[in-house]
Scaffold this motif. Structure first.
Motif, PDB file in Angstrom:
ATOM      1  N   ARG A  92      40.243 -21.235  40.318  1.00  0.00           N
ATOM      2  CA  ARG A  92      39.081 -21.796  41.015  1.00  0.00           C
ATOM      3  C   ARG A  92      37.810 -21.366  40.470  1.00  0.00           C
ATOM      4  NH1 ARG A  92      42.571 -20.480  45.324  1.00  0.00           N
ATOM      5  NH2 ARG A  92      43.936 -22.171  46.029  1.00  0.00           N
ATOM      6  N   LYS A 108      47.147 -29.648  41.711  1.00  0.00           N
ATOM      7  CA  LYS A 108      48.010 -30.554  40.713  1.00  0.00           C
ATOM      8  C   LYS A 108      48.948 -31.402  41.003  1.00  0.00           C
ATOM      9  CE  LYS A 108      45.354 -29.109  37.466  1.00  0.00           C
ATOM     10  NZ  LYS A 108      44.377 -29.874  36.341  1.00  0.00           N
ATOM     11  N   ASP A 114      47.812 -35.031  38.489  1.00  0.00           N
ATOM     12  CA  ASP A 114      46.603 -34.763  37.633  1.00  0.00           C
ATOM     13  C   ASP A 114      46.842 -35.148  36.259  1.00  0.00           C
ATOM     14  OD1 ASP A 114      44.082 -34.137  37.454  1.00  0.00           O
ATOM     15  OD2 ASP A 114      44.350 -31.927  37.713  1.00  0.00           O
ATOM     16  N   LYS A 172      44.072 -38.923  40.702  1.00  0.00           N
ATOM     17  CA  LYS A 172      43.673 -38.238  41.983  1.00  0.00           C
ATOM     18  C   LYS A 172      42.670 -38.937  43.045  1.00  0.00           C
ATOM     19  CE  LYS A 172      43.683 -33.755  42.024  1.00  0.00           C
ATOM     20  NZ  LYS A 172      43.283 -32.648  41.741  1.00  0.00           N
ATOM     21  N   ASP A 232      35.604 -38.761  44.686  1.00  0.00           N
ATOM     22  CA  ASP A 232      35.198 -37.510  43.848  1.00  0.00           C
ATOM     23  C   ASP A 232      34.601 -36.331  44.646  1.00  0.00           C
ATOM     24  OD1 ASP A 232      36.410 -38.272  41.440  1.00  0.00           O
ATOM     25  OD2 ASP A 232      34.551 -39.439  40.760  1.00  0.00           O
ATOM     26  N   LEU A 277      37.265 -34.869  47.058  1.00  0.00           N
ATOM     27  CA  LEU A 277      38.033 -34.122  46.143  1.00  0.00           C
ATOM     28  C   LEU A 277      37.573 -32.679  45.762  1.00  0.00           C
ATOM     29  CD1 LEU A 277      39.787 -36.512  43.779  1.00  0.00           C
ATOM     30  CD2 LEU A 277      40.967 -35.039  45.327  1.00  0.00           C
ATOM     31  N   ALA A 278      36.153 -32.546  45.676  1.00  0.00           N
ATOM     32  CA  ALA A 278      35.416 -31.325  45.205  1.00  0.00           C
ATOM     33  C   ALA A 278      35.471 -30.589  46.612  1.00  0.00           C
ATOM     34  CB  ALA A 278      33.960 -31.799  44.900  1.00  0.00           C
ATOM     35  N   GLY A 331      40.110 -30.033  45.071  1.00  0.00           N
ATOM     36  CA  GLY A 331      41.037 -30.679  44.417  1.00  0.00           C
ATOM     37  C   GLY A 331      42.273 -31.166  45.007  1.00  0.00           C
ATOM     38  N   GLN A 332      42.355 -30.834  46.344  1.00  0.00           N
ATOM     39  CA  GLN A 332      43.572 -31.358  46.949  1.00  0.00           C
ATOM     40  C   GLN A 332      43.514 -32.651  47.536  1.00  0.00           C
ATOM     41  OE1 GLN A 332      46.316 -29.606  47.344  1.00  0.00           O
ATOM     42  NE2 GLN A 332      45.944 -27.479  47.039  1.00  0.00           N
TER      43      GLN A 332
END
Length: 305
Positions: free
Chosen positions: A61, A219, A227, A266, A282, A285-286, A290-291
């Protein structure tokens, strides 16, 4: 008394002292019985392995890397695990890297003396331009391989986090790293042949470290790899299938969503599950590290970034 005389990995195994008198069936049964001990040995190190997973995920991360270093079987296993990450998790090749004493030649044949050079280990690590954001994992079944000790000593000197995997305790490696993982598998079926139980334990632990860290950084969704980089027809079809199954959409809708995300699964999943547009997916997700699951939960609660 030589140092090797104190190493469990070099000890004679009473159960296999007469292995040369057994037929093929007896050898298989004996080796299966011995391999069964590996699972318990790895289980005994669950806490340390869990800490390693959390450490690696944290460094990922922060923009850091996972660097394996080993000699012989240990080095080959590290390189193997590193090489499997890009096709499995769509990671860049430089995210997980494997160093082996003697370089690429040592992947297929022994390079005499390579493992005995700590300065070469330090130099090989320097070639990767390590930083304090990286995690360096030294792998040495004996826990004393000079090449590996050279790598971890250099890693600590530049402030990188260090993990040691050995099948002996106490060990020189364990004493020189931040986190020790030491599955005690017992003497090998063939004395000193650490490609056997020690290698199996090492492979299991490396699988856990990379898989666990990749799950923590988003991922996967459940047990599905999400991913993906759809660089060929097979992967494009797989991406659509996963989107249909997890997102609950038909194939036409899956194609449309993927077109709006440039083929990225994703954000397409977030769109399918929460009804947001690509740009918002997006951002979510940020915000969720990322999950996908976390991004969807944020969207449904109206707590986007």
């Amino acid at each position: 008394m030589a140092l090797e005389d104190h190493l469990l990995t070099e000890a004679r195994n009473p159960a296999s002292e007469a292995i040369d008198t057994l037929d093929a069936s007896g050898i298989v049964r004996l080796m299966n019985d011995e391999d069964a001990k590996v699972v318990a040995a790895v289980r005994a190190e669950e806490r340390a392995i869990s800490r390693a997973i959390e450490l690696v995920a944290d460094r990922f991360r922060a923009g850091g890397r996972l660097i394996y270093a080993g000699a012989g079987t240990s080095g080959r296993l590290g390189v193997l695990d590193a090489s499997e990450c890009p096709p499995t998790f769509s990671t860049p090749p430089e995210l997980v890297v494997g160093l082996i004493a003697g370089g690429p030649t040592a992947l297929t044949r022994a390079v005499e003396g390579a493992e005995d050079d700590p300065d070469r280990g330090a130099s090989d690590l320097d070639g990767l331009r390590p930083t304090s954001r990286d995690v360096v994992v030294g792998i040495a079944s004996s826990g004393r391989t000079p090449y590996v000790l050279g790598v971890v000593d250099r890693a600590r000197a530049i402030g990188a986090s260090t993990v040691g995997i050995a099948c002996n305790r106490p060990s020189l490696l364990g004493e020189r790293v931040d986190l020790e993982i030491a599955p005690i598998v017992g003497p090998e079926v063939i004395a000193g042949s650490t490609r056997l139980k020690s290698g199996t334990a090492t492979k299991m632990i490396l699988n856990m470290i990379t898989t666990g860290a990749m799950v923590l950084v988003g991922k996967t969704f459940g047990n599905r790899m999400i991913d993906l980089q759809p660089t060929n027809q097979k992967l494009r079809l797989r991406t659509r299938r996963i989107l249909r199954e997890l997102g609950g959409v038909d194939d036409d809708r899956a194609v449309a969503l993927l077109e709006r995300t440039g083929g990225r699964l994703k954000p397409a999943l977030v769109m399918a599950m929460s009804g947001v547009e690509a740009e918002e997916a997006d951002r979510l997700l940020a915000a969720a590290g990322g999950q996908v699951r976390g991004a969807v939960e944020l969207a449904l609660r109206g707590e986007g970034p």
